[in-house]
Design an enzyme around this catalytic site. Sequence first.
Site, PDB file in Angstrom:
ATOM      1  N   GLY A  84      50.034  19.655  48.705  1.00 34.78           N
ATOM      2  CA  GLY A  84      48.467  19.934  49.133  1.00 34.78           C
ATOM      3  C   GLY A  84      47.796  20.673  48.035  1.00 34.78           C
ATOM      4  CB  SER A  85      44.249  20.168  46.789  1.00 31.98           C
ATOM      5  OG  SER A  85      44.774  19.021  46.156  1.00 31.98           O
ATOM      6  CG  HIS A 134      49.332  25.519  47.265  1.00 34.79           C
ATOM      7  ND1 HIS A 134      49.027  26.332  48.253  1.00 34.79           N
ATOM      8  CD2 HIS A 134      49.660  24.283  48.101  1.00 34.79           C
ATOM      9  CE1 HIS A 134      49.024  26.063  49.551  1.00 34.79           C
ATOM     10  NE2 HIS A 134      49.310  24.841  49.386  1.00 34.79           N
ATOM     11  CG  HIS A 138      49.893  25.725  53.870  1.00 30.58           C
ATOM     12  ND1 HIS A 138      51.198  25.770  53.826  1.00 30.58           N
ATOM     13  CD2 HIS A 138      49.488  24.975  52.706  1.00 30.58           C
ATOM     14  CE1 HIS A 138      51.431  24.853  52.663  1.00 30.58           C
ATOM     15  NE2 HIS A 138      50.554  24.416  52.140  1.00 30.58           N
ATOM     16  CG  ASP A 163      27.448  52.366  38.850  1.00 31.52           C
ATOM     17  OD1 ASP A 163      26.927  53.484  38.953  1.00 31.52           O
ATOM     18  OD2 ASP A 163      28.167  51.955  38.168  1.00 31.52           O
ATOM     19  CB  CYS A 198      24.834  58.724  37.764  1.00 33.79           C
ATOM     20  SG  CYS A 198      24.174  60.151  36.683  1.00 33.79           S
ATOM     21  CG  ASP A 242      17.204  58.215  35.184  1.00 35.82           C
ATOM     22  OD1 ASP A 242      17.601  57.085  35.072  1.00 35.82           O
ATOM     23  OD2 ASP A 242      17.808  59.116  34.188  1.00 35.82           O
TER      24      ASP A 242
END
Length: 582
Positions: free
Chosen positions: A54-55, A57, A225, A412, A415, A557
């Site tokens: 099967g596809s 994998h 699967h 993110d 800081c 900032d």
Amino acid sequence: MSAKHFINDPTVLVDTALQSLSITNPSVALDATNKIVYRRPGHASQVSIISGGGSGHEPSFGAFVGSGLLSAAVAGTIFASPSAEQVRKAITSRVDTDKGVLVTVMNYTGDILNFGMAVEKAKAAGLKVEMVVVGDDVGVGREKGGKVGRRGIAGTVLVHKIAGALAAQGASLEQVYRVAKLTADNLVSVGASLEHVHVPGRAPLDPKAEGSLGADEVEVGMGIHNEAGSGRAKVELPELVKTMLSQLLDKNDKDRAFLNVNSNEVVLLVNNLGGVSVLELGGITTEVVKQLGEWGIRPVRILSGTYMTSLNGLGFSISLLNVVNTDIGGPSMIQLLDYPCEATGWSAPIAKETWEAKNTNTREDGTTSDQSIKPSGLKADASAFTEKLTSGLEALISVEPEVTRFDTVVGDGDCGIGLKRGAEETQATGDLVVDVANIVPVIENSMDGTSGALFAIFLNALVHSLRDLSPGEATPQLWSKALKQSCEALARYTPARPGDRTIVDALYPFVDTLGETGNIKEAAIASNKAAGKTKGMRASLGRAVYVGGSGFETVPDPGAFGLASFFLGLAGTEPDEEGWEM
């Protein structure tokens, strides 16, 4: 698992993915009608090796077609076996049959029946064809597996690689079959996954449905699967790996002791099921190798990467190959594994000579402790310097939660943590040049990202400037001159200037005001006011440019705020005294 895909039509997805294999490897062709990827004619005659399934994998099996590996691969729809007619077509018309054909298939009922039917039809037509079934998964034990036996998972690719290399060297069908089966019989594998995968084109899985994995659960032994494994657990990686290795290696586990692994020569394959990052797979591989050492096993070859997936499965599998004598009077299993191939899915670029050299040499640091920073000759009150620096650092640490909150809005979130980490590790001694120089490696080693780099450049330049200005008294004028020179050095590496919403907005006003007034408190106040003005200022540089949104309108900032807080602490001035508005 995400139900979002770039290609939602499963038919289009499989067809275009197969087409890409002939685009990325000029030596292979595609029979699109029958979903067969095969080597183009023109190479030397050899035993042909066909596999498939099967596809879903990928890179198995189509991306393993190429010189030194598979001759052809037959694809079904996602997680479904190709038909017997597809496989028959591959055997009879898409590969050389002069020296015979070996068909390898994983132990799944649909695959065995369809590939087996095609093999029998080919034999009936007079072709020499043999079939090897690979069942390496120990995730389901003997009792539960019953007559079906072990499922085939990632260890299958080692069978393909070894058999393909042997066939490429001119071995007979009998020899290739024997070594392929010997390899399959000496394989054990087990997987684990944090989530079930979503198949494009199907309804999204209900996370509350029966059988769904909890947010903190892992399925040990999950099949490729979404099949259930041996159980679920709430464990961290070390305990998970311990459980998986026990299932592979514990001779006392009669339900799973399928193989007596020879600790002398073992091949390890750590396989990404598709959704694990390269970074995390590296950490997983390190943990597996570490724990194998506790079993007395040091693999002679270690393969880590993406070889057989479950779409974008958030999991991995561990395979162990017991290296045994092939008894064919030719190359060994390891030599066959090392043999070169030309297939886009095979990733093992480390040469045989490199593995066998077992080079353990390292390079030592180029600097030693006797090359420490020499005293500067700048005279200053050591206790006062230490007190001011400590005050500044304490102020910086105290505002870390706010800095991080601001950075989470416009960046993110790292800081404030970086600033705090660098501040906590800094120890002052009182000697100006030595103290500043000692801060530099702390900044370099403790603070990540842009802020850390800017601070490190600035402080390195400050050390240089202070030394050039010594000996003498550490007056405000001398500090101002050294700081201005450091700003000029920093400007050579970053285009950031006041108004760009960076730490420079807080740095320049401090330096300029100190030079004009010679008063550190007034300089700190100027820095603080400038940092406050960054609230509402659109960023021209840094990550905030890409983050976008309106967060910049609500917070200053983060780097400028943190630096201004440090200056206020340095001057012994409380932020609220200056009317900081949030």
